[in-house]
Design an enzyme around this catalytic site. Sequence first.
Site, PDB file in Angstrom:
ATOM      1  CG  HIS A 116     -23.353   7.898  -4.792  1.00  0.00           C
ATOM      2  ND1 HIS A 116     -22.184   7.975  -5.530  1.00  0.00           N
ATOM      3  CD2 HIS A 116     -23.002   7.389  -3.586  1.00  0.00           C
ATOM      4  CE1 HIS A 116     -21.177   7.535  -4.781  1.00  0.00           C
ATOM      5  NE2 HIS A 116     -21.659   7.172  -3.607  1.00  0.00           N
ATOM      6  CD  GLU A 125     -18.424   2.946   0.150  1.00  0.00           C
ATOM      7  OE1 GLU A 125     -18.648   2.427  -0.967  1.00  0.00           O
ATOM      8  OE2 GLU A 125     -18.178   4.155   0.289  1.00  0.00           O
TER       9      GLU A 125
END
Length: 844
Positions: free
Chosen positions: A230, A221
């Site tokens: 991602h 995160e």
Amino acid sequence: MPKSTSGRGPSKNMPKQRSCGTMPVHERLLRTAPGYRAARDASENRAMRAAMLGVAGRSGCTKIPVVVHVVHNTPEQNISDEQIESQIEVLTADFRKKNADIGSVPAVFAPLAADARIEFELADVDPDGNATDGITRTATAKTEFVDDDSVKFSSSGGHDAWPSDHYLNIWVCPLGDSLLGYAQFPGGPAETDGVVILHSAFGTTGTAAAPFDRGRTATHEVGHWLDLRHIWGDDGTGCAGDDFVADTPNQGGANVGKPTFPSVSCGNGPNGDMFMNYMDYVDDAAMMMFTAGQVTRMQAALDSTRSAIGTSIPCGGKPLPKEPIKELPKEPIKEFPKDPPKEPIKELPKEPIKEFPKDGPKDFPKEPIKEFVKDLPKDPPKDLPKDGIKDFPKEFHKDPIQEPGKSLFADNPPKSITDPPKSFFEPPVDFPFGGGFPGVPGRRWRRNAVRPRDSGGRHAGADGGRASIHRGARAARASAPRAVHPPRRRRTARRGRPRGMARSRRSLPAARLADGVATRMILIVSHPNNGHVDAVRRHLHAESVVVDTASFPKALGLAAALSNGRECLELKLPSSEALCLCKVGAVWYRRISPYGFHEDLTDSTAQLFAWSETNEALLGVWYSMGCFWMNPPTADEVAQRKIRQLQVARRVGLSIPDTLVTNEPETAEDFVSRHGVGSVVRKAFRNIAQAPRETLLMRAEDVELLDSVRYAPVIFQRYVPADLDLRVTVVEDDIFAASFRSEAQYAADYRPGIASAKTEPYELPPQVAEKLLQLMRAFDLQYGAIDLRVTPDGDHVFLEVNPAGEYLFVSERTGQPIPAAIAASLERHDRAASRGERHDALPC
């Protein structure tokens, strides 16, 4: 790395697989947060520039102060100081490439693993200047939180953020919706900036539970918080997503659990997915690295959007230099007044060119260069600023019919303001590639044809004419394409305006649309005497101003005033009229001119410095305008690149020709041999006025000239036989397709034969239209002109997209209302800005 000592299994709300809410938060902020799109654009610009140039502002390491807000509903959720400290240790180890399991990275990926040069520590001073342990604790009545940011406010059961420009805020709490955590990308609202982590996926001890008990959820995160995506590009399993990092392999969707190496997807064998990357979805024990490309992107965030946070420290070697600014010229201004040339632009490139090897061009063989890279100008940049405007025909729409030969390369846009040195440009793209640039909210399918109102309030085309506009959500129609009646023209453009400015009949203040809704203003950045711009302005009801960058800084003034209590971005037009950019609700950025400098600017070094400062200032203004852009300058820059075009087109599922770009003669010869002479097309990336190149089929005699590609890369493509050539013009979600059936002698390129080609509107198959819109979204283009070929067996093959392509030669021959569609798009977003739906106000 310490293991969990709790002895407990997964808690009742522990997900079985990694799940992250960052992208849903990103999409929500794109829709709802004013200025977020513009800020994301700035982040992408910096990231792309850093990736291209390999530069970073912080040469050492950065230590970031962290505040952990523990929000708990049960005693167990009120995690211990020890557990929090274990997480800080993991973050520093992971980001410094000092994690104990770094040796487990597969050998093929090990050289890519990199030290991010970022360390973390619990804050020791709170926002009021008091000593602190960097931890806050809040009891809450809420049994769980979700990704709606309610945990970040005391008013909703959480805890308010500490100033996000000085602290990394981490909220640890019970999370629902099977979430392990989520983060906010750089550029979002300060009051919600930070990272949220499930209490049982935080740290390595206490409540931390397998398989997320090694602190890697926070590493993942915080990676997002530092602008990482991602690794699979968030496109499901489509193989078309992009994380905007060059050294991470393309992969089809997230990996979960503990995959076995290699895990192959998207044809990325033999090594497969880099599933051990922190930005995949595997278990904590299976992730262990960032790549050098990811580090570059994170450092770019620290140099731009997150530049205020953290302290620069040595990474373990020599202390950082205290005064790096001394490397800059001490007195650059003194160079300006010397020997003012009458024609300063001619001198601009002379000095930089001297840096090239003096004897290089003398060694070039004469005959091969005549064919492939022939007649390379001895001093190519010399005439570039002078003749740049020749790339903008005044009335291009007439050229293809009257002088088809001259119009062949009119669609190749000039480098605009990025001509002198390329490294000054800051390019994109959710950039490209996925929706992070300023512009429009999430795209929507418009089912109704664009029907701009005429001056009487009626819809143009109400006489029954049907526009041949394909709607992506509309099912394929079996009927043949129908002719189109162009919309009515409401007014003629006024001629003879001052250089650098053109404007509509209304005065600047109080412009209104025909239906009475107040607007801001439409800014058109382009060159004068532009038939394409004039055609669009005839359909505009809103106030519009045309600014020519050729008048800046010589005749166009700029004042950007910013302080803690005020900000004002203002242009002073050559007419002496001031334009506050807070009034601009939409920008049309189309084929701009090179900058125009004062005649008394002297030697070439001073001119180069002036160009650099001019470019930085004007780009800074453009990037600060949080309004709709058609197209964002950075999107235009990236989308022009033909290699990237073909890559993205392939990834969204479009058919492309077999292509080779090379400066290696042996590789080129092998490509031609494999496909056969007569079945390969050779072409240039960009045709410039000094050295035009045609797109031609390779002949037998051309094979002998392949050695000349060592002097400059050449594009080779397998020839695609054409039943039809298509020009597809896309305006946001509206698609206007036209077909050209050329004579046989124009088989390699339809454009020279456009005067004699049979031209008709064309209805694209829905699946092709959808893929073209995916391509446009990937590049964040609101406008683009796309060339396709329809083969005899009906395949639609993508050739290229031009973000500033001409359209009048299509609309005037087919009646397709492309200028009206552009005008309608600009007015729609201008109106949205006036209603406060999307605009960053910049009050003067």
